[in-house]
Design a protein around this motif. Structure first.
Motif, PDB file in Angstrom:
ATOM      1  N   ARG A   1     -27.837 -40.944 -77.226  1.00 31.45           N
ATOM      2  CA  ARG A   1     -29.118 -40.331 -77.598  1.00 31.45           C
ATOM      3  C   ARG A   1     -30.282 -41.177 -77.092  1.00 31.45           C
ATOM      4  O   ARG A   1     -31.304 -40.639 -76.628  1.00 31.45           O
ATOM      5  CB  ARG A   1     -29.199 -40.169 -79.119  1.00 31.45           C
TER       6      ARG A   1
ATOM      7  N   ASP B   1     -39.299 -40.276 -72.916  1.00 25.22           N
ATOM      8  CA  ASP B   1     -39.820 -40.521 -74.256  1.00 25.22           C
ATOM      9  C   ASP B   1     -40.032 -42.001 -74.527  1.00 25.22           C
ATOM     10  O   ASP B   1     -40.844 -42.374 -75.381  1.00 25.22           O
ATOM     11  CB  ASP B   1     -38.855 -39.977 -75.323  1.00 25.22           C
TER      12      ASP B   1
ATOM     13  N   LEU C   1     -41.184 -43.570 -79.545  1.00 27.28           N
ATOM     14  CA  LEU C   1     -40.314 -42.519 -80.062  1.00 27.28           C
ATOM     15  C   LEU C   1     -41.028 -41.675 -81.115  1.00 27.28           C
ATOM     16  O   LEU C   1     -40.831 -40.455 -81.180  1.00 27.28           O
ATOM     17  CB  LEU C   1     -39.036 -43.134 -80.650  1.00 27.28           C
TER      18      LEU C   1
ATOM     19  N   HIS D   1     -33.299 -40.120 -74.429  1.00 28.65           N
ATOM     20  CA  HIS D   1     -34.731 -40.342 -74.627  1.00 28.65           C
ATOM     21  C   HIS D   1     -35.338 -41.052 -73.412  1.00 28.65           C
ATOM     22  O   HIS D   1     -36.438 -40.705 -72.960  1.00 28.65           O
ATOM     23  CB  HIS D   1     -34.972 -41.183 -75.879  1.00 28.65           C
TER      24      HIS D   1
END
Length: 323
Positions: A278, A287, A163, A282
């Protein structure tokens, strides 16, 4: 249904698989058939009541009757209340704190979200607690900043490295020799082998240090922190004892932040649907991809907990084939 319960605090040997009544869905909750779960240090700490303040809410002398371990899960909705965002058949994942090491769990809607597209149940179950903790620890991070992740090869660490890199940071991961290649492969620009180098004595400074180990004093951490940097404490500080150590960490960090320019932040958070969404975004954007050390079968839950407690797991340990 089958579930792993325990009636006294102790090692993973005290866990027992039992046939128990399925949970009744409470008002506002969602009944989920668990397909996969993951193991966190949170689980063995509850099992052993370590630190001891866990007993204040889990049961002073013995765990509360019917206690079931397991926070992270991924599964399929069996039943949901009228007006819910969920419908029977929906694939979900979430952090229910306790109860995931069972075939069925009744969970608050606010602890669940739609399972990320493209992830298996095992991969999705590996994300909730580790991923949300990593996101919380990285809240202050800005593109171009230098971040160090102490404990980069663990469940939270592998999430934090990915991240942070996706956020445009320059990432340094601290791990042992055998995990150096893994940490590089998930995006670390630089790896520090803690068996050879003490990063707190190297003279380098970081805008953000995410500590997941708790193997240095606050003074030593601050030595490696930029003058206006942030120390995100997830692992706890050395010293303080099993009962008061975590409390000392919170109080010390909060008080010191009042008198120094550096920000000392103990990471405490409540899991929620918004942060899960969220996290799913990702995952769907690429991500973050869970690093899974090993997938155990449902009958092997004690072995899985023991493996996590050994602190040698790389990434996450997952329980598959539950239902």
């Amino acid at each position: 249904m089958k579930a792993w319960t325990w009636e006294r605090y102790g090692s993973p040997d005290v866990l027992e698989m039992r046939d128990i009544d399925p949970p009744l869905r409470k008002e506002g909750e969602v009944l989920v058939r668990v397909r996969a779960a993951s193991v966190n240090p949170y689980d063995w700490r509850h099992l052993r009541a370590d630190p001891q303040f866990i007993r204040l809410y889990a049961g002073l002398r013995r765990p509360k009757p019917g206690s079931i371990l397991g926070a992270d899960l991924a599964g399929v909705v069996e039943d949901a209340p009228a007006g819910s965002a969920f419908r029977p058949g929906d694939e979900v994942f979430g952090d229910v704190q306790l109860g995931a090491f069972a075939e069925l769990v009744s969970a608050p809607q606010g602890r669940l979200a739609a399972k990320p597209h493209g992830l298996t149940f095992e991969e999705a179950a590996a994300l909730p607690m580790a991923g949300q903790t990593a996101m919380k620890a990285l809240e202050t991070l800005r593109p171009g900043q230098h971040v160090l992740v102490n404990g980069a090869a663990g469940g939270i660490g592998t999430c934090a490295v990915q991240l942070a890199k996706a956020a445009g940071a320059v990432v340094t991961g601290v791990c042992g020799t055998r995990n150096a290649d893994l940490v590089r492969s998930i995006g670390a620009d630089r790896v520090v082998d803690y068996t050879r180098t003490d990063f707190t004595r190297s003279g380098e400074r970081y805008d953000l240090i995410v500590d997941l180990v708790g193997n240095h004093s606050l003074r030593r951490f601050r030595r490696a922190l930029a003058p206006r940097g942030t120390l995100a404490l997830v692992g706890g500080l050395t010293g303080g004892g099993r009962l008061f150590g975590p409390l000392i960490q919170i109080v010390t960090g909060s008080l010191m932040t009042r008198f120094v320019r550096q920000n000392i932040t103990p990471i405490t958070w409540e899991p929620g649907a918004e942060s899960l969404r969220r996290l799913a975004a990702h995952a769907e954007a690429g991500d973050i991809r869970p690093v899974i050390d090993q997938v155990f079968q449902f009958a092997e839950v004690p072995e899985a907990v023991r493996h996590v407690e050994s602190r040698h797991a790389r990434g996450k340990v997952v329980i598959g084939g539950i239902a």
